[in-house]
Design an enzyme around this catalytic site. Sequence first.
Site, PDB file in Angstrom:
ATOM      1  N   SER A 132     -61.221 -11.147  18.395  1.00  0.00           N
ATOM      2  CA  SER A 132     -61.734 -10.977  19.749  1.00  0.00           C
ATOM      3  C   SER A 132     -63.082 -10.279  19.666  1.00  0.00           C
ATOM      4  O   SER A 132     -63.358  -9.538  18.711  1.00  0.00           O
ATOM      5  CB  SER A 132     -60.769 -10.119  20.571  1.00  0.00           C
ATOM      6  OG  SER A 132     -61.332  -9.771  21.818  1.00  0.00           O
ATOM      7  N   TYR A 145     -56.255  -1.728  22.213  1.00  0.00           N
ATOM      8  CA  TYR A 145     -56.440  -3.139  21.863  1.00  0.00           C
ATOM      9  C   TYR A 145     -57.689  -3.337  21.009  1.00  0.00           C
ATOM     10  O   TYR A 145     -57.659  -4.034  19.989  1.00  0.00           O
ATOM     11  CB  TYR A 145     -56.536  -3.975  23.141  1.00  0.00           C
ATOM     12  CG  TYR A 145     -56.748  -5.452  22.879  1.00  0.00           C
ATOM     13  CD1 TYR A 145     -55.753  -6.216  22.266  1.00  0.00           C
ATOM     14  CD2 TYR A 145     -57.939  -6.085  23.240  1.00  0.00           C
ATOM     15  CE1 TYR A 145     -55.950  -7.571  22.017  1.00  0.00           C
ATOM     16  CE2 TYR A 145     -58.132  -7.431  22.999  1.00  0.00           C
ATOM     17  CZ  TYR A 145     -57.136  -8.171  22.388  1.00  0.00           C
ATOM     18  OH  TYR A 145     -57.339  -9.498  22.125  1.00  0.00           O
TER      19      TYR A 145
END
Length: 247
Positions: A132, A145
């Site tokens: 990501s 995250y």
Amino acid sequence: MTERKVAVVTGASSGIGRASARALAAKGYDVVCAARRLDRVEELAREIDGRAVQCDVTNVDDVKNLAAQAGSRVDVLVANAGGAFGAEPVATANLDDWRRMYDVNVIGTAATIQAFLPALEAAHGVIITIGSTAGIVSYEGGAGYCGSKHAVRALMGALRLELFDKPVRVCEIDPGMVKSDEFALVRFGGDAEKAAAVYQGVEAPLTQDDIADAVAYIAELPEHVNIDQMVVRPRAQAAQHKVHRTS
């Protein structure tokens, strides 16, 4: 009859994993669809003429069984299983959510790669992780995250150096915001309103099929061509799309 190449996709029950399994099957791969929810991957396997295996990547025995079921030669491993849980600031974060993310996103990815390295080497295969842009930059409420995705990026960087003399390519895809089947919904514990709010004001977010197209593209590259990192951003930011490619 030519034997089909083998691709393994973890987290194939929904989202990017499911779309990637379909994209690879369309390229002629025998796709091993792995996820915790067996009913979903069984349905997918029937649709794409693949194979379904129940697997929780945080369970070492499950991962070993997945590798055994896939066989001694694996051409493509898409280590996609992962998740995001919670969006609180550091001061009030639920650290159990953080542990869960590190267990799935980091340890689960490492365990999967470990289990498949012999089969990948035998086939001169490619490892593709779904990272990501959160592994490159941080944002408010995303410390847990982002930290886990930074760790995945570090894992892949080290692995690339460690496998420099092995016939295994190492690639990560780092998407920007992707509007996926369940990602935001799971993050907010099923709260549909909070999940929908994630995408408000975002012009043309990426879709799971966009990332699946990138997976299939990398899988089909000639053996002597490698893409270390592919950063995929929403269409409104297409000019910022980057590919780090080595030959």
